[in-house]
Design a protein around this motif. Structure first.
Motif, PDB file in Angstrom:
ATOM      1  N   SER A 211       0.838  -1.193   0.000  1.00 45.53           N
ATOM      2  CA  SER A 211       0.000   0.000   0.000  1.00 45.53           C
ATOM      3  C   SER A 211       0.874   1.244   0.000  1.00 45.53           C
ATOM      4  O   SER A 211       1.932   1.272   0.644  1.00 45.53           O
ATOM      5  CB  SER A 211      -0.918   0.028   1.235  1.00 45.53           C
ATOM      6  OG  SER A 211      -1.753   1.163   1.221  1.00 45.53           O
ATOM      7  N   THR A 213       0.290   5.781  -0.115  1.00 45.82           N
ATOM      8  CA  THR A 213      -0.674   6.881  -0.124  1.00 45.82           C
ATOM      9  C   THR A 213      -0.876   7.365  -1.556  1.00 45.82           C
ATOM     10  O   THR A 213       0.077   7.620  -2.278  1.00 45.82           O
ATOM     11  CB  THR A 213      -0.181   8.033   0.760  1.00 45.82           C
ATOM     12  OG1 THR A 213       1.215   8.274   0.523  1.00 45.82           O
ATOM     13  CG2 THR A 213      -0.397   7.727   2.225  1.00 45.82           C
ATOM     14  N   TRP A 217      -7.112   6.809  -1.414  1.00 42.45           N
ATOM     15  CA  TRP A 217      -7.410   6.963   0.004  1.00 42.45           C
ATOM     16  C   TRP A 217      -8.594   7.911   0.165  1.00 42.45           C
ATOM     17  O   TRP A 217      -8.890   8.723  -0.714  1.00 42.45           O
ATOM     18  CB  TRP A 217      -6.211   7.533   0.753  1.00 42.45           C
ATOM     19  CG  TRP A 217      -5.098   6.567   1.014  1.00 42.45           C
ATOM     20  CD1 TRP A 217      -4.419   5.824   0.089  1.00 42.45           C
ATOM     21  CD2 TRP A 217      -4.505   6.255   2.276  1.00 42.45           C
ATOM     22  NE1 TRP A 217      -3.449   5.061   0.709  1.00 42.45           N
ATOM     23  CE2 TRP A 217      -3.478   5.318   2.053  1.00 42.45           C
ATOM     24  CE3 TRP A 217      -4.734   6.698   3.572  1.00 42.45           C
ATOM     25  CZ2 TRP A 217      -2.699   4.800   3.072  1.00 42.45           C
ATOM     26  CZ3 TRP A 217      -3.961   6.191   4.606  1.00 42.45           C
ATOM     27  CH2 TRP A 217      -2.951   5.240   4.353  1.00 42.45           C
ATOM     28  N   MET A 326      -7.522  10.247   7.413  1.00 40.36           N
ATOM     29  CA  MET A 326      -7.263   9.539   6.153  1.00 40.36           C
ATOM     30  C   MET A 326      -7.404   8.038   6.369  1.00 40.36           C
ATOM     31  O   MET A 326      -6.967   7.517   7.394  1.00 40.36           O
ATOM     32  CB  MET A 326      -5.860   9.883   5.647  1.00 40.36           C
ATOM     33  CG  MET A 326      -5.691  11.352   5.267  1.00 40.36           C
ATOM     34  SD  MET A 326      -3.955  11.923   5.228  1.00 40.36           S
ATOM     35  CE  MET A 326      -3.683  12.287   6.980  1.00 40.36           C
ATOM     36  N   ARG A 327      -7.987   7.338   5.378  1.00 37.49           N
ATOM     37  CA  ARG A 327      -8.255   5.914   5.521  1.00 37.49           C
ATOM     38  C   ARG A 327      -8.043   5.171   4.203  1.00 37.49           C
ATOM     39  O   ARG A 327      -8.268   5.713   3.124  1.00 37.49           O
ATOM     40  CB  ARG A 327      -9.718   5.684   5.946  1.00 37.49           C
ATOM     41  CG  ARG A 327     -10.087   6.115   7.321  1.00 37.49           C
ATOM     42  CD  ARG A 327     -11.601   6.070   7.544  1.00 37.49           C
ATOM     43  NE  ARG A 327     -12.211   4.853   7.024  1.00 37.49           N
ATOM     44  CZ  ARG A 327     -12.432   3.742   7.716  1.00 37.49           C
ATOM     45  NH1 ARG A 327     -12.084   3.677   8.976  1.00 37.49           N
ATOM     46  NH2 ARG A 327     -13.007   2.694   7.161  1.00 37.49           N
ATOM     47  N   THR A 328      -7.640   3.905   4.336  1.00 35.53           N
ATOM     48  CA  THR A 328      -7.619   2.988   3.196  1.00 35.53           C
ATOM     49  C   THR A 328      -7.708   1.570   3.733  1.00 35.53           C
ATOM     50  O   THR A 328      -7.461   1.313   4.916  1.00 35.53           O
ATOM     51  CB  THR A 328      -6.345   3.160   2.350  1.00 35.53           C
ATOM     52  OG1 THR A 328      -6.520   2.509   1.093  1.00 35.53           O
ATOM     53  CG2 THR A 328      -5.120   2.552   3.037  1.00 35.53           C
TER      54      THR A 328
END
Length: 335
Positions: A211, A213, A217, A326-328
């Motif tokens: 992964s 950024t 995201w 922030m998310r993923t």
């Protein structure tokens, strides 16, 4: 965020109660339902000032937090309510304050870094450079926080065990010195509008990148400042747009405004619904300005790998948006 259908009467009652009753810090920043419109504060925070960290080396800075009340009676911690004082600090990739200044990734002994158990048997390593501060969670569990809230600029490494798929959630904070106003001191100017940005790479035990950024995201802002006027901010559902707000420094910003939204309590969990959040916006290295920061430039083979180039991400404004979530989700292992 998950939404349920309420009758007009219930919604009206809830809103009237929320507006009428003052909230302590935890309540103001962790309501379960995020209002469409923000709470506004004006001026500088003057109460609850706590010094979290002080850097006395080159470009000395002091990282404080404080509290400020909005017109609706809610009390906000600025620039953010963090776990800096209590949480595990991320290991140093590069940190001048701790005398950790390797020339590159080859000089890092990963085996010496403890592995944090986030549930699962696969080991991962996350590398982060944040301007200025981050808190790193996996599946709702806070694993580590940035060792330096503001300066000197540092980078970090976090090793953890997890089971794919897992959700990475990062709180990013662009620190401020004029608390509640979003301003910092810069070259003698007390009302400078600083900028932000975060870049991260996650690798598996074999050294393969799983992964980075990028624009896939999700990123939502919860604290926007400085605002010369409240009217410059446009809010449309989950879109919080400060693009029409001035980014110029000023000789006196003490009367400027700030916008605040409560943070959902479960925002870092794997089952939190972020589908309505905007996608992250990516920024180039030049735009962020990292060419003179060895905490980043000593590791360009890591962050700028041509096969998996990690991008600096944030919300839609590097300047005004000071608290961004922030998310993923890192997917299942390919067989």
């Amino acid at each position: 965020m998950n939404r349920q259908s309420f009758s007009i009467a219930v919604v009206t009652t809830v809103l009237l109660v929320a507006i009428a009753a003052p909230h302590p810090i935890a309540d103001a920043q962790e309501w379960d339902v995020t209002p469409v419109q923000p709470s506004f504060t004006q001026g500088e925070a003057q109460s609850g000032i706590i010094k979290l960290y002080q850097w006395k080396g080159n470009n000395p800075r002091t990282a404080n937090i404080g509290t400020i009340k909005s017109a609706d009676g809610a009390e906000w911690t600025v620039p953010a309510k963090t776990h800096f004082q209590s949480a595990t600090k991320a290991a140093d990739l590069y940190n001048e304050a701790n005398g950790v200044e390797p020339a590159g990734i080859a000089d890092i002994d990963l085996d010496a870094i403890p592995v944090i158990d986030a549930g699962g048997n696969e080991i991962f390593t996350a590398y982060l450079f944040g301007d200025n501060y981050f808190e790193f969670s996996v599946n709702g569990e806070l694993l580590a926080v940035d060792a330096v809230p503001m300066t000197p600029f540092n980078s970090s490494v976090i090793r953890f065990k997890a089971q794919r798929p897992f959700t990475v959630a990062i709180m990013g904070v662009d620190w401020e010195e004029r608390l509640g106003l979003g301003f910092e001191k810069f070259k003698g100017a007390p009302f400078h509008q600083g900028d932000a940005g975060l870049v991260a790479v996650v690798k598996n035990a074999a050294g393969e990148t799983v992964s980075v950024t990028d624009a896939n995201w999700k990123a939502q802002t919860f604290y926007i400042a400085p605002l010369k006027t409240k009217e410059c901010l446009e809010v449309n559902g989950d879109i919080r747009d400060s693009s029409k707000c001035s980014t110029e420094d000023t000789a006196d910003g003490t009367a400027f405004f700030a916008a605040h939204w409560p943070i959902p309590e479960d925002w870092a969990s794997a089952d939190f619904d972020d589908s309505d959040w905007p996608n992250a916006v990516t920024y180039t290295n030049d735009f962020v300005g990292v060419d003179n920061k060895p905490a980043y430039t000593n590791f360009t083979d890591l962050f700028d790998d041509p096969q998996s180039d990690a991008k600096f991400i944030w919300s839609s404004s590097l300047v005004h948006d000071n608290l961004v979530l922030m998310r993923t989700t890192v997917g299942k292992q390919q067989k």
